[in-house]
Write an enzyme that holds these catalytic residues in place. Structure first.
Site, PDB file in Angstrom:
ATOM      1  N   GLU A 104      33.982   7.247   3.232  1.00 43.11           N
ATOM      2  CA  GLU A 104      34.677   5.591   3.209  1.00 43.11           C
ATOM      3  C   GLU A 104      34.782   5.450   1.692  1.00 43.11           C
ATOM      4  O   GLU A 104      34.083   5.216   0.630  1.00 43.11           O
ATOM      5  CB  GLU A 104      32.977   5.044   3.976  1.00 43.11           C
ATOM      6  CG  GLU A 104      32.364   3.859   3.328  1.00 43.11           C
ATOM      7  CD  GLU A 104      30.742   3.591   3.633  1.00 43.11           C
ATOM      8  OE1 GLU A 104      30.278   4.101   4.613  1.00 43.11           O
ATOM      9  OE2 GLU A 104      30.474   2.747   3.022  1.00 43.11           O
ATOM     10  N   ASP A 145      26.320  -7.007  -0.174  1.00 44.02           N
ATOM     11  CA  ASP A 145      26.339  -7.236   1.771  1.00 44.02           C
ATOM     12  C   ASP A 145      25.884  -7.681   2.262  1.00 44.02           C
ATOM     13  O   ASP A 145      24.268  -7.658   2.851  1.00 44.02           O
ATOM     14  CB  ASP A 145      25.053  -5.319   1.318  1.00 44.02           C
ATOM     15  CG  ASP A 145      26.152  -4.565   0.891  1.00 44.02           C
ATOM     16  OD1 ASP A 145      27.064  -4.133   0.877  1.00 44.02           O
ATOM     17  OD2 ASP A 145      25.791  -3.949   0.006  1.00 44.02           O
ATOM     18  N   ASP A 196      29.347  -5.971  -4.667  1.00 45.01           N
ATOM     19  CA  ASP A 196      29.262  -5.283  -3.558  1.00 45.01           C
ATOM     20  C   ASP A 196      27.686  -6.497  -2.565  1.00 45.01           C
ATOM     21  O   ASP A 196      26.642  -5.306  -3.185  1.00 45.01           O
ATOM     22  CB  ASP A 196      29.292  -4.070  -2.927  1.00 45.01           C
ATOM     23  CG  ASP A 196      29.441  -3.661  -1.937  1.00 45.01           C
ATOM     24  OD1 ASP A 196      29.536  -4.104  -1.335  1.00 45.01           O
ATOM     25  OD2 ASP A 196      28.844  -2.305  -2.257  1.00 45.01           O
ATOM     26  N   GLU A 225      34.456  -0.191   4.892  1.00 45.06           N
ATOM     27  CA  GLU A 225      33.860  -1.197   4.733  1.00 45.06           C
ATOM     28  C   GLU A 225      34.371  -3.069   4.057  1.00 45.06           C
ATOM     29  O   GLU A 225      34.964  -2.747   2.734  1.00 45.06           O
ATOM     30  CB  GLU A 225      32.301  -1.196   3.656  1.00 45.06           C
ATOM     31  CG  GLU A 225      31.525  -2.166   3.558  1.00 45.06           C
ATOM     32  CD  GLU A 225      29.975  -1.503   3.245  1.00 45.06           C
ATOM     33  OE1 GLU A 225      29.824  -0.390   3.446  1.00 45.06           O
ATOM     34  OE2 GLU A 225      29.470  -2.055   2.190  1.00 45.06           O
ATOM     35  N   HIS A 276      33.850  -3.324   0.136  1.00 42.17           N
ATOM     36  CA  HIS A 276      34.609  -2.471  -0.823  1.00 42.17           C
ATOM     37  C   HIS A 276      36.032  -2.781  -0.736  1.00 42.17           C
ATOM     38  O   HIS A 276      36.737  -2.902  -1.857  1.00 42.17           O
ATOM     39  CB  HIS A 276      34.391  -1.097   0.119  1.00 42.17           C
ATOM     40  CG  HIS A 276      32.953  -0.526  -0.281  1.00 42.17           C
ATOM     41  ND1 HIS A 276      32.593   0.852   0.626  1.00 42.17           N
ATOM     42  CD2 HIS A 276      31.936  -1.055   0.217  1.00 42.17           C
ATOM     43  CE1 HIS A 276      30.786   0.836   0.595  1.00 42.17           C
ATOM     44  NE2 HIS A 276      30.517  -0.210  -0.162  1.00 42.17           N
ATOM     45  N   ASP A 296      31.789  -0.448   8.565  1.00 39.72           N
ATOM     46  CA  ASP A 296      31.442  -1.109   7.982  1.00 39.72           C
ATOM     47  C   ASP A 296      30.874  -2.599   8.111  1.00 39.72           C
ATOM     48  O   ASP A 296      31.197  -3.787   6.979  1.00 39.72           O
ATOM     49  CB  ASP A 296      30.155  -0.446   6.650  1.00 39.72           C
ATOM     50  CG  ASP A 296      29.310   0.953   6.526  1.00 39.72           C
ATOM     51  OD1 ASP A 296      28.981   1.374   8.083  1.00 39.72           O
ATOM     52  OD2 ASP A 296      28.974   1.479   5.679  1.00 39.72           O
ATOM     53  N   ASP A 305      16.791   7.259   3.382  1.00 38.90           N
ATOM     54  CA  ASP A 305      15.975   6.591   4.069  1.00 38.90           C
ATOM     55  C   ASP A 305      14.879   6.429   4.749  1.00 38.90           C
ATOM     56  O   ASP A 305      13.950   5.802   4.629  1.00 38.90           O
ATOM     57  CB  ASP A 305      16.661   5.950   4.411  1.00 38.90           C
ATOM     58  CG  ASP A 305      18.662   5.607   4.253  1.00 38.90           C
ATOM     59  OD1 ASP A 305      17.999   4.963   2.770  1.00 38.90           O
ATOM     60  OD2 ASP A 305      19.262   5.694   5.283  1.00 38.90           O
ATOM     61  N   ASP A 350      26.252  -3.059   7.576  1.00 35.87           N
ATOM     62  CA  ASP A 350      25.709  -1.967   5.994  1.00 35.87           C
ATOM     63  C   ASP A 350      25.471  -3.269   4.939  1.00 35.87           C
ATOM     64  O   ASP A 350      26.192  -4.349   3.810  1.00 35.87           O
ATOM     65  CB  ASP A 350      27.258  -1.601   5.538  1.00 35.87           C
ATOM     66  CG  ASP A 350      26.697  -0.544   4.170  1.00 35.87           C
ATOM     67  OD1 ASP A 350      25.332  -0.843   4.004  1.00 35.87           O
ATOM     68  OD2 ASP A 350      27.277   0.125   4.266  1.00 35.87           O
ATOM     69  N   HIS A 366      20.373   7.325   6.309  1.00 35.30           N
ATOM     70  CA  HIS A 366      20.815   8.978   5.236  1.00 35.30           C
ATOM     71  C   HIS A 366      19.335   9.725   5.190  1.00 35.30           C
ATOM     72  O   HIS A 366      18.102   8.683   5.477  1.00 35.30           O
ATOM     73  CB  HIS A 366      20.381   8.509   3.407  1.00 35.30           C
ATOM     74  CG  HIS A 366      21.770   6.891   3.446  1.00 35.30           C
ATOM     75  ND1 HIS A 366      22.039   6.031   3.519  1.00 35.30           N
ATOM     76  CD2 HIS A 366      23.261   7.371   2.350  1.00 35.30           C
ATOM     77  CE1 HIS A 366      22.941   5.504   3.306  1.00 35.30           C
ATOM     78  NE2 HIS A 366      23.385   6.242   2.507  1.00 35.30           N
TER      79      HIS A 366
HETATM   80  C1  XLS Z   1      27.251   1.730  -0.296  1.00 32.62           C
HETATM   81  C2  XLS Z   1      27.895   2.111   0.873  1.00 32.62           C
HETATM   82  C3  XLS Z   1      26.889   3.020   1.512  1.00 32.62           C
HETATM   83  C4  XLS Z   1      27.255   3.984   2.695  1.00 32.62           C
HETATM   84  C5  XLS Z   1      26.660   5.133   3.028  1.00 32.62           C
HETATM   85  O1  XLS Z   1      27.926   1.113  -0.870  1.00 32.62           O
HETATM   86  O2  XLS Z   1      28.133   1.121   1.634  1.00 32.62           O
HETATM   87  O3  XLS Z   1      25.508   2.189   2.284  1.00 32.62           O
HETATM   88  O4  XLS Z   1      27.430   2.695   3.627  1.00 32.62           O
HETATM   89  O5  XLS Z   1      26.374   5.851   1.947  1.00 32.62           O
HETATM   90 NI    NI Z   2      28.847   1.874   3.451  1.00 33.73          NI
HETATM   91 NI    NI Z   3      28.620  -0.905   0.569  1.00 29.98          NI
END
Ligand code: XLS
Ligand code: NI
Ligand code: NI
Length: 435
Positions: free
Chosen positions: A230, A307, A305, A266, A269, A294, A102, A337, A99
């Site tokens: 997404e 990750d 979430d 993802e 998600h 992702d 970032d 991700d 992004h």
């Molecule tokens: C957040 C999302 C984010 C997207 C990109 O939960 O996964 O990281 O992948 O904005």
């Molecule tokens: Ni993501």
């Molecule tokens: Ni995410």
């Protein structure tokens, strides 16, 4: 060269017998799987945000990581880019994703933020040509700054819509310049906290207009990559409009975008939406909108979430089964991700986390390929639906029989169907043979 990774060397494939924590035992980029190199199947990308921007905080405590690039100026941003490309080099991952927020500190105006983004993109362009690392996708952060608290494209204030459009344009330009293979939109604030203050139909129209603007601009500048949305049901917003793959598909169809936009799906998600990852993949593939993934996983106890780096081979194997059946990821890839746990503060943990993800995916891919090559499973599925190949069944499916004609045949031929076993345990045993 920074000295952040202190003498760590490029991670190499050493085969299943290796006991080194810094080796690949399963990911062998050149190994052929179903006629294609593993690297070309998996198309791994490192996510800039979790590895370089996230500081290890949680709702009860702040930064746990101590990184030399933390700071709000361009000098730190340049050091961050330096170290990011060192990590890509150590891992040998072919892609990265970022992004705007970032990679550069936000400026005091839109123009200054864009200038800074372009300065970092100049550095990326040089490093990409030196190393061969490519951009899987770029995206705009339209959720962290307080201006987006009530939404980006779905904000009641049209100036926020305009600011979001301008920011997306700047990010699409940079993604295009860097040869990005996709552009992603994730709408963390495109939703609501309370319906009491929300005109949902109005907000959907705003979101549909924004995505159409993106697609129009893609064609205008000749961007050949795929536009991806997404899905995520909630977090940070209480409810997000891109709830899951099926909700996104309905949205795309309503706004005439189903042939222009695909999905970046993802793992975490999917879980938040009450689905499995493979459900989301199978659905997207069935509708022709599977774009990219992702890769992470949630902690199943916390329901958040989280990750984590993926570490469950059977889950990942079923995901790659659907991807292989879809003919692969095409312009998409496997973006990590995923983030370290906040106690994993050592520089080498960044390398080890990615090795975990890479190895889990490599094993999953190989298991999925073996499942397909064995053929028993696909034959089972084909057999389960085989009666639909009869002339009469096909006539029903194609709309050549009316309800009363079907009823007449059921009565005339004394049709009384016998239930058949779904064979779930047989199939679960079968999958165990490959994972
Ligand atoms: C957040 C999302 C984010 C997207 C990109 O939960 O996964 O990281 O992948 O904005
Ligand atoms: Ni993501
Ligand atoms: Ni995410």
């Amino acid at each position: 060269m920074s000295d952040f990774f202190k003498g760590l060397e490029k991670v190499k494939y050493e085969g299943p017998g290796s006991t080194s924590p810094f080796a690949f035992r399963h990911y062998n980029p050149d190994e052929m799987v179903m006629g294609k190199r593993m690297e070309d199947h998996l198309r791994f990308a490192v996510a800039y945000w979790h590895s370089f921007a996230w500081e290890g905080g949680d709702p009860f405590g702040g930064r746990t990581f101590d990184r030399p690039w933390y700071g709000d100026d361009m000098e730190h941003a340049r050091l961050k880019a330096e170290v990011a490309f060192e990590l890509f080099g150590l891992l040998g991952t072919p892609y990265f994703c970022f992004h705007d927020a970032d990679v550069r500190p936000e400026g005091s105006t839109y123009a200054e933020s864009t200038k800074r983004l372009n300065e970092i993109a100049d550095i990326f362009e040089k490093k990409m040509s030196e190393t061969g690392v490519k951009l899987l996708w770029g995206t705009a952060n339209l959720f962290s700054n307080r201006r987006y608290m009530a939404g980006a494209s779905t904000n009641p204030d049209p100036d926020v819509f305009a600011y979001s459009a301008a920011t997306i344009k700047a990010n699409m330009d940079v993604t295009h310049r860097l040869g990005g293979e996709n552009y992603v939109l994730w709408g963390g604030r495109e939703g609501y906290e309370t319906l009491l203050n929300t005109n949902m139909g109005q907000e959907f129209d705003q979101m549909g207009r924004m995505l159409n603007l993106v697609v129009e601009y893609k064609h205008k500048i000749g961007f050949k990559g795929t536009i991806l949305v997404e899905p995520k049901p909630q977090e940070p917003s209480k409810h997000q409009y891109d709830f899951d793959a099926a909700t996104c598909f309905a949205f795309l169809q309503k706004y005439g975008l189903e042939n222009e936009v695909k999905l970046n799906i993802e793992v975490g998600h999917a879980f938040l939406a009450g689905h499995t990852f493979e459900h989301e993949l199978a659905y997207a593939a069935s509708q022709g909108i599977l774009g990219s993934i992702d890769m992470n996983r949630n902690d199943l106890q916390s329901g958040w979430d989280t990750d984590h780096f993926p570490n469950m081979v059977p889950e990942v194997a079923l995901a790659y089964y659907h991807i292989l059946k879809n003919g692969g990821l095409h312009t998409g890839g496997t973006n990590f991700d995923a983030k370290l746990r906040r106690q994993s503060i050592d520089p080498e943990d960044l390398v080890l986390g990615h090795i975990l993800g890479i190895e889990t995916c490599a094993r999953g891919l190989k298991a999925a390929a073996a499942l397909i090559e064995d053929g028993t499973y696909d034959q089972f599925l084909a057999d389960r639906y085989a009666d639909w190949n009869s002339a009469e069944a096909q006539a029903m499916l194609k709309g050549e029989r009316s309800l009363d004609e079907i009823a007449a045949r059921v009565e005339r031929d004394h049709i009384e169907p016998e239930p058949r076993s779904g064979k779930q345990e047989y199939l679960e045993n079968l999958i165990n043979r490959f994972c």
